[in-house]
Every structure is written in C-alpha cells, then in structure tokens.
Design a protein around this motif. Structure first.
Motif, PDB file in Angstrom:
ATOM      1  N   VAL A 157       0.818  -1.216   0.000  1.00  0.00           N
ATOM      2  CA  VAL A 157       0.000   0.000   0.000  1.00  0.00           C
ATOM      3  C   VAL A 157       0.854   1.271   0.000  1.00  0.00           C
ATOM      4  O   VAL A 157       0.505   2.270  -0.647  1.00  0.00           O
ATOM      5  CB  VAL A 157      -0.991  -0.013   1.185  1.00  0.00           C
ATOM      6  CG1 VAL A 157      -0.265   0.057   2.532  1.00  0.00           C
ATOM      7  CG2 VAL A 157      -2.016   1.098   1.051  1.00  0.00           C
ATOM      8  N   SER A 161       0.599   4.008  -2.911  1.00  0.00           N
ATOM      9  CA  SER A 161       0.271   5.390  -2.552  1.00  0.00           C
ATOM     10  C   SER A 161       1.284   6.354  -3.151  1.00  0.00           C
ATOM     11  O   SER A 161       0.924   7.406  -3.694  1.00  0.00           O
ATOM     12  CB  SER A 161       0.232   5.534  -1.023  1.00  0.00           C
ATOM     13  OG  SER A 161      -0.057   6.859  -0.658  1.00  0.00           O
ATOM     14  N   ALA A 164       0.726   6.604  -6.896  1.00  0.00           N
ATOM     15  CA  ALA A 164      -0.443   7.417  -7.226  1.00  0.00           C
ATOM     16  C   ALA A 164      -0.114   8.915  -7.136  1.00  0.00           C
ATOM     17  O   ALA A 164      -0.607   9.716  -7.939  1.00  0.00           O
ATOM     18  CB  ALA A 164      -1.600   7.074  -6.295  1.00  0.00           C
ATOM     19  N   ASP A 173      -6.933  -0.859 -12.866  1.00  0.00           N
ATOM     20  CA  ASP A 173      -7.889  -1.541 -12.001  1.00  0.00           C
ATOM     21  C   ASP A 173      -8.744  -2.495 -12.823  1.00  0.00           C
ATOM     22  O   ASP A 173      -9.359  -2.097 -13.814  1.00  0.00           O
ATOM     23  CB  ASP A 173      -8.765  -0.482 -11.314  1.00  0.00           C
ATOM     24  CG  ASP A 173      -9.594  -1.026 -10.169  1.00  0.00           C
ATOM     25  OD1 ASP A 173     -10.129  -2.145 -10.288  1.00  0.00           O
ATOM     26  OD2 ASP A 173      -9.736  -0.308  -9.142  1.00  0.00           O
ATOM     27  N   HIS A 195     -12.102   4.454  -6.595  1.00  0.00           N
ATOM     28  CA  HIS A 195     -10.836   3.894  -7.072  1.00  0.00           C
ATOM     29  C   HIS A 195      -9.662   4.756  -6.628  1.00  0.00           C
ATOM     30  O   HIS A 195      -9.850   5.869  -6.116  1.00  0.00           O
ATOM     31  CB  HIS A 195     -10.838   3.747  -8.600  1.00  0.00           C
ATOM     32  CG  HIS A 195     -11.067   5.034  -9.344  1.00  0.00           C
ATOM     33  ND1 HIS A 195     -12.315   5.439  -9.754  1.00  0.00           N
ATOM     34  CD2 HIS A 195     -10.211   6.016  -9.751  1.00  0.00           C
ATOM     35  CE1 HIS A 195     -12.227   6.612 -10.386  1.00  0.00           C
ATOM     36  NE2 HIS A 195     -10.959   6.978 -10.391  1.00  0.00           N
ATOM     37  N   ILE A 196      -8.469   4.222  -6.819  1.00  0.00           N
ATOM     38  CA  ILE A 196      -7.242   4.946  -6.490  1.00  0.00           C
ATOM     39  C   ILE A 196      -7.125   6.142  -7.443  1.00  0.00           C
ATOM     40  O   ILE A 196      -7.271   5.981  -8.660  1.00  0.00           O
ATOM     41  CB  ILE A 196      -6.015   4.027  -6.630  1.00  0.00           C
ATOM     42  CG1 ILE A 196      -6.139   2.833  -5.666  1.00  0.00           C
ATOM     43  CG2 ILE A 196      -4.719   4.788  -6.364  1.00  0.00           C
ATOM     44  CD1 ILE A 196      -5.135   1.719  -5.939  1.00  0.00           C
ATOM     45  N   SER A 238      -4.374  -3.872 -10.199  1.00  0.00           N
ATOM     46  CA  SER A 238      -5.138  -3.908  -8.957  1.00  0.00           C
ATOM     47  C   SER A 238      -6.538  -4.420  -9.262  1.00  0.00           C
ATOM     48  O   SER A 238      -6.963  -4.466 -10.418  1.00  0.00           O
ATOM     49  CB  SER A 238      -5.198  -2.488  -8.352  1.00  0.00           C
ATOM     50  OG  SER A 238      -5.913  -2.480  -7.125  1.00  0.00           O
ATOM     51  N   TYR A 263      -0.662  -5.130  -7.111  1.00  0.00           N
ATOM     52  CA  TYR A 263      -0.956  -4.604  -5.775  1.00  0.00           C
ATOM     53  C   TYR A 263      -1.729  -5.675  -5.021  1.00  0.00           C
ATOM     54  O   TYR A 263      -2.912  -5.870  -5.245  1.00  0.00           O
ATOM     55  CB  TYR A 263      -1.748  -3.299  -5.900  1.00  0.00           C
ATOM     56  CG  TYR A 263      -2.238  -2.719  -4.587  1.00  0.00           C
ATOM     57  CD1 TYR A 263      -1.617  -3.015  -3.363  1.00  0.00           C
ATOM     58  CD2 TYR A 263      -3.329  -1.848  -4.563  1.00  0.00           C
ATOM     59  CE1 TYR A 263      -2.068  -2.476  -2.174  1.00  0.00           C
ATOM     60  CE2 TYR A 263      -3.788  -1.304  -3.382  1.00  0.00           C
ATOM     61  CZ  TYR A 263      -3.166  -1.620  -2.181  1.00  0.00           C
ATOM     62  OH  TYR A 263      -3.628  -1.094  -0.992  1.00  0.00           O
ATOM     63  N   TRP A 267      -8.178  -3.325  -3.578  1.00  0.00           N
ATOM     64  CA  TRP A 267      -9.188  -2.434  -2.995  1.00  0.00           C
ATOM     65  C   TRP A 267      -9.637  -2.886  -1.607  1.00  0.00           C
ATOM     66  O   TRP A 267     -10.082  -2.071  -0.795  1.00  0.00           O
ATOM     67  CB  TRP A 267     -10.396  -2.296  -3.916  1.00  0.00           C
ATOM     68  CG  TRP A 267     -11.234  -1.118  -3.513  1.00  0.00           C
ATOM     69  CD1 TRP A 267     -12.451  -1.122  -2.880  1.00  0.00           C
ATOM     70  CD2 TRP A 267     -10.882   0.263  -3.656  1.00  0.00           C
ATOM     71  NE1 TRP A 267     -12.874   0.161  -2.632  1.00  0.00           N
ATOM     72  CE2 TRP A 267     -11.929   1.034  -3.096  1.00  0.00           C
ATOM     73  CE3 TRP A 267      -9.783   0.933  -4.211  1.00  0.00           C
ATOM     74  CZ2 TRP A 267     -11.910   2.426  -3.078  1.00  0.00           C
ATOM     75  CZ3 TRP A 267      -9.759   2.320  -4.195  1.00  0.00           C
ATOM     76  CH2 TRP A 267     -10.812   3.052  -3.625  1.00  0.00           C
ATOM     77  N   TRP A 270      -7.042  -0.811   0.259  1.00  0.00           N
ATOM     78  CA  TRP A 270      -7.149   0.635   0.019  1.00  0.00           C
ATOM     79  C   TRP A 270      -8.497   1.181   0.476  1.00  0.00           C
ATOM     80  O   TRP A 270      -8.568   2.230   1.124  1.00  0.00           O
ATOM     81  CB  TRP A 270      -6.936   0.930  -1.470  1.00  0.00           C
ATOM     82  CG  TRP A 270      -6.726   2.382  -1.772  1.00  0.00           C
ATOM     83  CD1 TRP A 270      -7.687   3.348  -1.869  1.00  0.00           C
ATOM     84  CD2 TRP A 270      -5.478   3.053  -2.008  1.00  0.00           C
ATOM     85  NE1 TRP A 270      -7.120   4.568  -2.157  1.00  0.00           N
ATOM     86  CE2 TRP A 270      -5.765   4.405  -2.250  1.00  0.00           C
ATOM     87  CE3 TRP A 270      -4.148   2.616  -2.054  1.00  0.00           C
ATOM     88  CZ2 TRP A 270      -4.773   5.345  -2.532  1.00  0.00           C
ATOM     89  CZ3 TRP A 270      -3.153   3.550  -2.331  1.00  0.00           C
ATOM     90  CH2 TRP A 270      -3.461   4.894  -2.566  1.00  0.00           C
ATOM     91  N   LEU A 276      -6.662   7.134   3.192  1.00  0.00           N
ATOM     92  CA  LEU A 276      -6.182   7.082   1.806  1.00  0.00           C
ATOM     93  C   LEU A 276      -7.189   7.752   0.880  1.00  0.00           C
ATOM     94  O   LEU A 276      -8.394   7.554   1.013  1.00  0.00           O
ATOM     95  CB  LEU A 276      -5.969   5.629   1.375  1.00  0.00           C
ATOM     96  CG  LEU A 276      -4.784   4.907   2.009  1.00  0.00           C
ATOM     97  CD1 LEU A 276      -4.798   3.426   1.640  1.00  0.00           C
ATOM     98  CD2 LEU A 276      -3.459   5.547   1.581  1.00  0.00           C
ATOM     99  N   ILE A 278      -9.572   8.641  -2.296  1.00  0.00           N
ATOM    100  CA  ILE A 278     -10.283   7.883  -3.319  1.00  0.00           C
ATOM    101  C   ILE A 278     -10.852   8.850  -4.346  1.00  0.00           C
ATOM    102  O   ILE A 278     -11.044  10.034  -4.072  1.00  0.00           O
ATOM    103  CB  ILE A 278     -11.415   7.003  -2.728  1.00  0.00           C
ATOM    104  CG1 ILE A 278     -12.476   7.880  -2.045  1.00  0.00           C
ATOM    105  CG2 ILE A 278     -10.880   5.959  -1.778  1.00  0.00           C
ATOM    106  CD1 ILE A 278     -13.730   7.107  -1.679  1.00  0.00           C
TER     107      ILE A 278
END
Length: 283
Positions: A157, A161, A164, A173, A195-196, A238, A263, A267, A270, A276, A278
């Motif tokens: 994670v 992160s 991202a 994803d 989602h990220i 992911s 990853y 989710w 995450w 975190l 989103i």
C-alpha cells in the motif's frame, strides 16, 4: 499462439497430458457468497492428474487481508507436498474460464518459477470439447522447488500510494466499471466505493472472448490503449482482492509488457483505509 510461459490451449494440454514433467493445477476460486465450493467441485471432476491449489490456504494467514502472497517457505512446502517442483512445466486452470488461474500463474512467477501457463478457456472449454476428466486423486511424489522471490513483481500500500502521487507508474484496475466509478457498493462490507486516484479501468472481462478465452494480443493492446494506459510507464495492476488483477498481468505479459507488478492488498486494503484518498466517476 501457445506459450508455455503464459497461455496454452486445450489442444496443447491434451497433446502433452502424459508428459512426465507436466503438472496440472486446479486453482478454482469463487467470490464470497457464491455458494460454490471449489474443492468439492475438484473432487467430483478434474482434468486427469490435476492437483488442487487452495488460493485461500496457500497464502499469508498472518495477514487480515484475504489470500495475500504466502511466505516463501510456505509456498515451497505446499508445492512440494503436491509433487510440484524444479523442472516441471505447470499448467493452471480454473472452473470459470480465466478468472482465478492467473493469480496462481502470477504467484509462481513471484516465486521465480517461470515455466507456468494458464489454460486458455479453463475447465469449461475442456469439458465442452468432451476431453477426459476424472475424480481420482493423483499419485504424489515429492519434488524439490527452488524459489527466488521476485520482489519487483508485487507492491504494498505504501508503494502504491507513492505511485499514485508521483505518477511514475500507471495503476490499472480490473474491477467492473460500476465498482471502479463508485456507482455500486463493494461486495465486501465496510469498504468505501471508488478507485485509487489516477488509476485507469480495464475490467478483466473485457480482455476475454464470449467463450472465456483470452483475446488476441492486438485486441489486448487496443483495449489498454482505449482505457488510456500509458505503456511507456511501468504498470501496477489492482482489483478487489488481488485475484483478477492477475488477469491484467497475464494480458500485459502476452503483449510483451514485462514491467508490471501487482498490488496484493488491492481495494480490500485501500478501500478500508479512511486516510487514503479515493476518486469516483470515470477515470
């Protein structure tokens, strides 16, 4: 385009079924709440000589997250007990088509074992073609396995992160579009929807034909391109819990994109962390 390191056809497997160094693994797994028991289905019928690979058990049970990659020692001991080791060509299938088998393909690669392929179309295609099945357990002989963990193939994670924020990787994803956008709730309770930030969406099912086989490399490239995946950057795949992300990983490998990582927490991890960020809506 049979490739014993990525994907092989039912025709290929049928032709090699009696090879002494072939090992077949049933890696069937179903979403929680599906009311299907993969081990019971395996016991009832499987490809001759197959062993059952329990994705939930051959995992890191010290983690609160589902089926995280197992410690090296556990992977080695479980596979040795299944009679799978050095010098074997492994073929992995599942009873959906192409769903959970790529996860085990990815696990083998994570452990430095590359002579492993997914059966294109899986058990449904094998059965539809009238090929042999059995309900007998295989004869097991121990085989040593040498493991060299490829740490670059998995991300945690903190690394995701950072990716991202910096944009030095493209995060892709595999979940369905409505889950990615946050339009529908997650199947696992307690998770936020969305989602990220910065991730692109390639639902794993878009990479498969109506028959459950993987689309051609040309079609795969076009799908990633349409989704806005920048192939000049390394990729992090992911999904919900690290299963179907591996379908994307397999597809990337099929088109010659080797710099990809998965990853593992996906989710499930995450979406559970309130700190975190989103994003919602389309990518």
């Amino acid at each position: 385009m049979d490739d014993p390191k990525t994907l092989v056809s039912t025709e290929w497997l049928a032709a090699h079924l009696k090879d002494p160094d072939l090992r077949i693994l049933d890696a069937s797994w179903f979403m929680p709440g599906s009311d299907r028991d993969p081990k019971a289905e395996f016991d009832a019928a499987h490809i001759p000589g197959a062993r059952f690979f329990d994705i939930d058990e051959i995992s890191d049970l010290r983690s609160d997250l589902p089926h995280m990659a197992p410690p090296v020692e556990k992977f080695m001991s479980r596979l040795r007990a299944m009679g799978v080791g050095d010098g074997h060509q492994v073929v992995v299938y599942d009873s959906t088509g192409i769903f959970s088998a790529p996860r085990v393909w990815w696990l083998f690669r994570l452990m430095g074992q590359f002579d492993v392929a997914v059966l294109d179309g899986g058990f449904p295609k094998w059965q539809a073609e009238g090929r042999p099945v059995e309900d007998m357990p295989p004869v097991i002989r121990d085989r040593h396995m040498t493991v060299r963990r490829q740490n670059q193939m998995v991300k945690d994670v903190t690394q995701v992160s950072s990716a991202a924020k910096l944009g030095d990787y493209v995060i892709v994803d595999a979940r369905a579009a409505d889950r990615f956008s946050g339009a529908t709730p997650e199947p696992r309770p307690g998770l936020r929807s969305g989602h990220i930030p910065g991730a692109r969406n390639v639902p794993f099912g878009t990479l498969l034909t109506a028959e459950g086989t993987m689309k051609s490399p040309e079609e795969i490239r076009a799908i990633f391109d349409t989704a806005g995946v920048d192939m000049t950057k390394p990729v992090i795949t992911s999904c919900g819990s690290g299963i179907t992300a591996a379908v994307l990983s397999l597809a990337l490998e099929r088109i010659g994109k080797a710099d990809h990582a998965l990853y593992d927490g996906s989710w499930t991890e995450w979406g559970a962390f309130p700190t975190l960020p989103i994003a919602t809506g389309d990518a």
